[in-house]
Design a protein around this motif. Structure first.
Motif, PDB file in Angstrom:
ATOM      1  N   UNK A 247       0.849  -1.186   0.000  1.00  0.00           N
ATOM      2  CA  UNK A 247       0.000   0.000   0.000  1.00  0.00           C
ATOM      3  C   UNK A 247       0.888   1.239   0.000  1.00  0.00           C
ATOM      4  N   UNK A 248       0.421   2.270  -0.699  1.00  0.00           N
ATOM      5  CA  UNK A 248       1.089   3.568  -0.658  1.00  0.00           C
ATOM      6  C   UNK A 248       0.307   4.484   0.269  1.00  0.00           C
ATOM      7  N   UNK A 249       0.965   5.058   1.237  1.00  0.00           N
ATOM      8  CA  UNK A 249       0.335   6.035   2.115  1.00  0.00           C
ATOM      9  C   UNK A 249       0.646   7.425   1.556  1.00  0.00           C
ATOM     10  N   UNK A 250      -0.413   8.141   1.168  1.00  0.00           N
ATOM     11  CA  UNK A 250      -0.255   9.447   0.519  1.00  0.00           C
ATOM     12  C   UNK A 250      -1.021  10.494   1.317  1.00  0.00           C
ATOM     13  N   UNK A 251      -0.320  11.487   1.826  1.00  0.00           N
ATOM     14  CA  UNK A 251      -0.962  12.523   2.632  1.00  0.00           C
ATOM     15  C   UNK A 251      -1.467  13.684   1.779  1.00  0.00           C
ATOM     16  N   UNK A 252      -0.879  13.917   0.642  1.00  0.00           N
ATOM     17  CA  UNK A 252      -1.184  14.983  -0.323  1.00  0.00           C
ATOM     18  C   UNK A 252      -0.799  16.361   0.208  1.00  0.00           C
ATOM     19  N   UNK A 253      -0.869  17.325  -0.662  1.00  0.00           N
ATOM     20  CA  UNK A 253      -0.430  18.682  -0.346  1.00  0.00           C
ATOM     21  C   UNK A 253      -1.304  19.369   0.690  1.00  0.00           C
ATOM     22  N   UNK A 254      -2.513  18.864   0.952  1.00  0.00           N
ATOM     23  CA  UNK A 254      -3.396  19.500   1.932  1.00  0.00           C
ATOM     24  C   UNK A 254      -3.246  18.891   3.329  1.00  0.00           C
ATOM     25  N   UNK A 255      -2.246  18.045   3.527  1.00  0.00           N
ATOM     26  CA  UNK A 255      -2.050  17.397   4.814  1.00  0.00           C
ATOM     27  C   UNK A 255      -1.984  18.372   5.993  1.00  0.00           C
ATOM     28  N   UNK A 256      -1.422  19.577   5.850  1.00  0.00           N
ATOM     29  CA  UNK A 256      -1.416  20.503   6.998  1.00  0.00           C
ATOM     30  C   UNK A 256      -2.808  20.816   7.555  1.00  0.00           C
ATOM     31  N   UNK A 257      -3.866  20.573   6.782  1.00  0.00           N
ATOM     32  CA  UNK A 257      -5.211  20.824   7.268  1.00  0.00           C
ATOM     33  C   UNK A 257      -5.754  19.686   8.136  1.00  0.00           C
TER      34      UNK A 257
END
Length: 443
Positions: A247-257
């Motif tokens: 599995x790939x764990x992807x937080x994306x660019x909006x993770x700070x929210x």
């Protein structure tokens, strides 16, 4: 177990062995709705007499002539045409409007033997972030999410086993998370949107809510959703095995929210998967994907500018300010910016397919955190927009709880047109998340 508690798959089994009639089932659901409607307010239109009429007709069909969804009750989001019920879009412009035709998705379900229960609440034209009067069934002080507010709440509250929704930003996945149920956004355009009120031609996707992945697979069968034969159908004949998968764990660019509930849930999910023998690799998407939230907004605004022009011309004074702003191009989006967004996202879709194709699925947040307090604001779709614009299939997997005991789901994402693969993975992941994460979907 009362009939209203049955999942679609369980109800079908009882219809087949004649231990339950559709009429008995319908009356149980209607009693549940009558008991809970004042608290949840999930319905925009419901006619009990018509529901019983349908049930009796379905019971009269000989066993050999029954469809694959024979008798299964279905709630329909009130932006989808229904030939025998009003379709009002939560708009005064369309109050009492009866199109006299079924949307393609409704016609397909009806032909398969589905029992059309009624129309569920939505935000205005499934577009605004201002909720209808629907409340989260797990805590009436909190929103059920939107725009598919009533559909998600009805399924979570055992008022319907499955329901139709739609997603332009996060209108299926987010309510699924807030209500602690499974929510499935198929690959874009894999299910016909004919007869569904358009918001964004390039983003809108019909979605589904259920309390089990088996029910989502049942719906996928009805809508003929198929992966290519050379994908991995042979390896999934006996079900998906988490042990040995990646599995790939992807937080994306909006993770700070992300709030504390989502941060904790994502960490717990990765540990659960690893404990069951999976490899979980945290990856970052290439920097080109950083503009996805911006580009999603440009596409949505640009499409809606044309979509709502008729209502704007006919009854501007009856439209929410957000919709007026779309038509008047309040964000001053140039045609050049519009083309850049369209072309930029289109170029990233095959790139994302290639990345996701290396893994069983991408694991990523569904929501910022638990459902917000209050029903005016339906919550942020920040974590959903990227996947909607990339046209990939997404399943919200319930299983975790936040600081206030409310459900928090996580999303599994696969490449475009790997829907059946994603559902198999979701079934296995859902079982362990719910067994160990602290939240179990109601039945």
């Amino acid at each position: 177990m009362e009939p209203y508690q049955l999942t679609a798959t369980q109800a079908l089994a009882k219809f087949k062995d004649s231990t339950l009639t559709v009429e008995e089932y319908a009356r149980s659901l209607l009693a549940r709705i009558a008991k809970r409607d004042d608290a949840v307010k999930a319905w925009a239109y419901l006619n009990p007499e018509y529901v019983i009429q349908q049930a009796k007709q379905l019971d009269s069909i000989p066993p050999g002539s029954r469809g694959p969804l024979h008798g299964v009750a279905i709630a329909v989001k009130d932006i989808m045409y229904t030939k025998d019920m009003p379709t009002q879009h939560n708009s005064p412009i369309y109050e009492g409007d009866e199109p006299k035709v079924d949307a393609a998705v409704v016609a397909t379900l009806r032909h398969a033997g589905g029992l059309i229960l009624g129309k569920t609440t939505t935000t205005e034209f499934a577009s605004t972030a201002t909720g209808p009067q629907t409340r989260n069934p797990h805590n009436p002080t909190r929103t059920p999410g939107g725009s598919s507010s009533g559909s998600a709440a009805a399924v979570a509250d055992l008022q319907a086993p499955v329901a139709l929704g739609s997603q332009t930003g996060g209108s299926t996945v987010r309510p699924g998370s807030f209500n602690g149920i499974f929510a499935y956004k198929p690959t874009w355009s894999a299910v016909s949107r004919e007869g569904v009120k358009t918001y964004s031609m390039n983003l809108d996707t019909v979605g589904f809510f259920a309390r089990s992945v088996q029910d989502l697979q049942l719906l996928a069968d009805v809508f003929a959703l198929e992966d290519d034969d050379d994908d991995d159908a042979s390896t999934l004949q006996d079900g998906f095995s988490i042990k040995g998968s990646r599995f790939a764990l992807v937080k994306t660019t909006v993770w700070p929210q992300a709030g504390p509930g989502t941060v904790a849930a994502l960490g717990a999910a990765a540990k659960v998967l690893r404990d069951h023998g999976a490899e979980v690799e945290e990856i970052e998407l290439p920097p080109e994907f950083d503009r996805m939230p911006e580009w999603h907004g440009v596409i949505l605004d640009s499409d809606a500018r044309a979509t709502f022009l008729p209502e704007y011309r006919i009854a501007k004074d009856k439209l929410a300010p957000l919709i007026v702003d779309h038509v008047e191009n309040a964000n001053k989006i140039s045609r050049a910016a519009q083309l850049e967004a369209f072309d930029g996202v289109a170029a990233l879709r095959p790139l994302l397919d290639g990345i996701a194709g290396k893994y069983a699925a991408i694991l990523t947040p569904s929501v910022i955190d638990e459902a917000p307090v209050g029903i005016e604001f339906t919550g942020s779709p920040a974590f959903n927009k990227i996947w909607t614009a990339l046209h990939v299939p997404v399943v919200n997997i319930p299983g975790f709880k936040g600081e206030n005991g409310m459900p928090i789901g996580l999303s599994l994402v696969a490449p475009r047109y790997r829907d059946r693969h994603l559902l198999e993975v979701s079934k296995a992941v859902g079982e362990i998340f719910q067994a160990q994460g602290g939240w179990w979907t109601r039945s």
